[in-house]
Design an enzyme around this catalytic site. Structure first.
Site, short mmCIF file in Angstrom:
data_model
loop_
_atom_site.label_atom_id
_atom_site.label_comp_id
_atom_site.label_asym_id
_atom_site.label_seq_id
_atom_site.Cartn_x
_atom_site.Cartn_y
_atom_site.Cartn_z
N CYS A 153 0.46 -1.03 0.12
CA CYS A 153 -0.05 -0.10 -0.43
C CYS A 153 0.77 1.79 0.24
O CYS A 153 0.38 2.14 -0.86
CB CYS A 153 -1.02 0.10 1.70
N HIS A 212 -2.44 6.77 4.05
CA HIS A 212 -0.67 6.18 3.85
C HIS A 212 0.68 7.79 3.95
O HIS A 212 0.06 8.46 2.77
CB HIS A 212 0.37 5.31 3.53
#
Length: 344
Positions: free
Chosen positions: A143, A236
């Site tokens: 990710c 993130h």
């Protein structure tokens, strides 16, 4: 006619995103949900701990969960299985003739398996033609890696890359459910995420490498990474320092980011209009404000600073369960459909 698809690991965090993204997809129709033996035989709505900010799609609520080793009546398989389980399961499925789009790490670095972010390394899809199995396997990266390589692509094209130092601040949803214990993460930052730094240091070299008839020639730059878990639900953050081969021009880079649309001619439903977005505000990007740009598929970039003639730094943000996981796999399937099933 829509392609029939199965979702493996359908009850987990990424599996739920697959369900959400595929429930009303114009190309694909969910016909099967698979999970562990403990869940097999039960209705999806009865077994899933649904935690997305929407209702469970009506068409899957009453679907009966089957085992991941069942026979599937489908065209494509989307795998959200944990990596410790995914490896052998995905291998068996490919050997049985299925086309698998995997979010797991198990086969990402296999020589004949594409590690694909379509806007970055579309030509790597040709690796499937080297696979000697009846089926095919296409993977998407970690990710955080996805956010990093999206931001690195225009830098690599314009100036070349010699060295990357990256620090991530990763949301708790990246740990799955139930994830990190509240007493560990509230009022805290955990400066370690198992295996994340290794992935961040290896996967970008394959993704930004060169496709050859023998496979991928990995990019030659070095990467150092430090990955941290922070008390944010989704999104993130990536703080990166880059040393380049050529002189840096920030204005040219911003223009390249704003014009970055390599999939524009494909008309893919999951592809955002702007896969990269430059945010000029001094305090951008921020997870709560910007993670859902482009329906969660846009990577936002800010804090672009020229450090020296051949060095720059930036901050990037990626929605970890959409662009960073299920969304990238769905986009990979759309690209595969365009290239190999419709003859585009």
């Amino acid at each position: 006619m829509k392609r029939k698809v199965a979702i493996l690991g359908a009850t987990g965090t990424v599996g739920q995103r697959f369900v959400q993204l595929l429930a009303n997809h114009p190309f694909f129709e969910i016909t099967l949900l698979a999970a562990s033996e403990a869940s097999a035989g039960k209705k999806y709505a009865d077994i899933v701990h649904w935690h997305l900010p929407c209702e469970i799609p009506e068409k899957v609520k009453n679907m009966e969960i089957v085992s991941v080793d069942s026979n599937f009546d489908c065209d494509y398989v989307f795998s959200a299985l944990p990596s410790d389980v995914a490896g052998p399961v995905e291998k068996r499925l490919v050997e049985r003739g299925y086309t698998v789009f995997s979010n797991a790490a198990s086969h990402r670095m296999d020589e004949d398996v594409p590690l694909l972010v379509p806007e970055v390394n579309l030509e790597h899809m040709k690796l499937v033609e080297l696979q000697k199995t009846p089926g095919r396997l296409i993977t998407n990266p970690n990710c955080s890696t996805i956010g990093l390589v999206m931001a690195l692509k225009p830098i690599a094209d314009l100036f070349g890359i010699e060295f990357v130092s990256v620090v991530t601040m990763q949301a708790v949803s990246g740990a799955g459910y139930p994830g990190v214990a509240s007493l560990d993460i509230i009022d805290n930052v955990i400066p370690y995420i198992k295996n994340e730094e290794d992935k961040m240091c290896t996967e970008p070299k394959k993704i930004l490498g060169k496709f050859t008839e023998r496979g991928i020639e990995f990019a030659g730059f070095e990467i150092v990474a430090q990955c941290n878990r922070v008390p944010v639900q989704d999104g993130h953050m990536i703080s990166a320092y880059i040393e380049t081969s050529e002189r840096v021009d920030i204005d040219r880079l911003i223009q390249a980011i704003e014009n970055f649309a390599p999939l524009k001619g494909y008309k893919l439903p999951t592809a955002p209009e702007k896969p990269l977005m430059y945010l000029p505000a001094k305090d951008a990007p921020q997870p709560r404000l910007h993670r859902d740009l482009g329906n969660g598929m846009t990577v936002s970039v800010g804090r672009l600073v020229k450090v020296s003639d051949r060095a720059l730094r930036f901050v990037a943000l990626v929605h970890n369960t959409i662009r960073g996981a299920a969304g990238c796999a769905v986009l990979n399937a759309e690209v595969y459909e365009a290239l190999y099933r419709t003859g585009a």
